[in-house]
Design a protein around this motif. Structure first.
Motif, PDB file in Angstrom:
ATOM      1  N   ASN A  43       0.831  -1.198   0.000  1.00 23.45           N
ATOM      2  CA  ASN A  43       0.000   0.000   0.000  1.00 23.45           C
ATOM      3  C   ASN A  43       0.873   1.257   0.000  1.00 23.45           C
ATOM      4  O   ASN A  43       1.547   1.554   0.979  1.00 23.45           O
ATOM      5  CB  ASN A  43      -0.890  -0.035   1.265  1.00 23.45           C
ATOM      6  CG  ASN A  43      -1.874   1.107   1.303  1.00 23.45           C
ATOM      7  OD1 ASN A  43      -1.581   2.227   0.883  1.00 23.45           O
ATOM      8  ND2 ASN A  43      -3.060   0.841   1.816  1.00 23.45           N
ATOM      9  N   TYR A  44       0.866   1.994  -1.130  1.00 20.22           N
ATOM     10  CA  TYR A  44       1.725   3.177  -1.235  1.00 20.22           C
ATOM     11  C   TYR A  44       1.372   4.244  -0.200  1.00 20.22           C
ATOM     12  O   TYR A  44       2.245   4.959   0.298  1.00 20.22           O
ATOM     13  CB  TYR A  44       1.634   3.769  -2.642  1.00 20.22           C
ATOM     14  CG  TYR A  44       2.540   3.120  -3.657  1.00 20.22           C
ATOM     15  CD1 TYR A  44       3.458   2.142  -3.280  1.00 20.22           C
ATOM     16  CD2 TYR A  44       2.492   3.474  -4.998  1.00 20.22           C
ATOM     17  CE1 TYR A  44       4.288   1.542  -4.212  1.00 20.22           C
ATOM     18  CE2 TYR A  44       3.320   2.882  -5.945  1.00 20.22           C
ATOM     19  CZ  TYR A  44       4.215   1.919  -5.539  1.00 20.22           C
ATOM     20  OH  TYR A  44       5.042   1.331  -6.462  1.00 20.22           O
ATOM     21  N   HIS A  45       0.081   4.373   0.117  1.00 16.60           N
ATOM     22  CA  HIS A  45      -0.332   5.366   1.108  1.00 16.60           C
ATOM     23  C   HIS A  45       0.318   5.076   2.461  1.00 16.60           C
ATOM     24  O   HIS A  45       0.794   5.975   3.144  1.00 16.60           O
ATOM     25  CB  HIS A  45      -1.850   5.394   1.250  1.00 16.60           C
ATOM     26  CG  HIS A  45      -2.352   6.378   2.263  1.00 16.60           C
ATOM     27  ND1 HIS A  45      -2.325   7.742   2.036  1.00 16.60           N
ATOM     28  CD2 HIS A  45      -2.855   6.203   3.521  1.00 16.60           C
ATOM     29  CE1 HIS A  45      -2.802   8.366   3.106  1.00 16.60           C
ATOM     30  NE2 HIS A  45      -3.121   7.456   4.022  1.00 16.60           N
ATOM     31  N   LYS A  46       0.341   3.801   2.835  1.00 12.34           N
ATOM     32  CA  LYS A  46       0.952   3.406   4.101  1.00 12.34           C
ATOM     33  C   LYS A  46       2.456   3.612   4.056  1.00 12.34           C
ATOM     34  O   LYS A  46       3.067   4.080   5.026  1.00 12.34           O
ATOM     35  CB  LYS A  46       0.643   1.921   4.388  1.00 12.34           C
ATOM     36  CG  LYS A  46       0.886   1.523   5.840  1.00 12.34           C
ATOM     37  CD  LYS A  46      -0.107   2.215   6.761  1.00 12.34           C
ATOM     38  CE  LYS A  46       0.113   1.829   8.206  1.00 12.34           C
ATOM     39  NZ  LYS A  46      -0.762   2.592   9.118  1.00 12.34           N
TER      40      LYS A  46
END
Length: 215
Positions: free
Chosen positions: A2-5
């Motif tokens: 997950n890039y956001h994480k």
């Protein structure tokens, strides 16, 4: 991944090994840095006086437990065997380390960071499965004996202008005084070694980064 994480993890990315701690115990340095607000920790045990063998392993194990207790990701620099043995949260490799595609094959569900200095290196790292790129050196640094010439914060902007959209973390000579400049050019976070590990007051030095990010 997950890039956001990943972007959240990169915010204040602390890199340290025993050789960076000078008069401080590495265990205490990490504890104080976590209290100050770091978001990810990379264990980098390199240099002439670096620990080796079981000593290196035992320190890594101790630092990993501190990170686990604080729910901070624990990343190993370069040493794939150590990362696998410890079941670390991830690994970071440079251009002269084991090729990222092979590392990804051995650590399929872990965070993989790759150092990149050029757009071609960035594209290759992304193709190989990198979750984020370490870009630098941004400013001159004495923390790495083999560091390349500093490129300035514009290097981050250059990567973004070339549509490198993967999470990026700036590294090299970053302090609380210039960190915001790196973020403003498109980095998702900053990597810090000596500005925290070499400080007299570790927690205060770490908190100063967080204060700057809020300003």
């Amino acid at each position: 991944m997950n890039y956001h994480k990943i972007k959240e993890y990169l915010s204040l990315y602390f890199i340290m090994g025993s050789v960076n701690c000078r008069d401080h115990n590495p265990v205490n340095v990490l504890k104080q840095a976590i209290e100050g607000g770091i978001t990810l920790f990379q264990y980098r045990e390199k240099g002439e006086a670096a620990l080796k063998g079981r000593e290196k392993y035992h320190l890594a194990e101790e630092l990993q437990k501190i990170c686990a207790d604080a729910k901070i990701p624990f990343i190993v620099n370069d040493d794939v065997e150590l990362a696998i043995e410890l079941e670390a949260d991830g690994i970071h490799v440079g251009q002269d380390d084991e090729a990222a595609r092979f590392v990804r094959g051995r650590m399929k569900n872990k965070i993989l960071g790759v150092s990149a200095h050029t757009i071609d290196e960035a594209h290759q790292a992304i193709y190989d499965g990198a979750d984020y790129l370490g870009i630098g050196p941004i400013f001159p640094t004495s923390s790495k004996a083999d560091a390349k010439k500093a490129q300035g914060p514009e290097l981050i902007k250059h990567f973004r202008n070339q549509e490198i959209n993967i999470p990026l973390v700036g590294i090299g000579g970053i302090t609380s005084a210039n960190a915001q400049e790196v973020i403003e050019t498109g980095a998702d976070g900053v990597s810090v070694i000596s500005a925290i590990a070499g400080a007299k007051d570790i927690r205060k030095a770490t908190e100063e980064f967080k204060i700057k990010f809020r300003s």
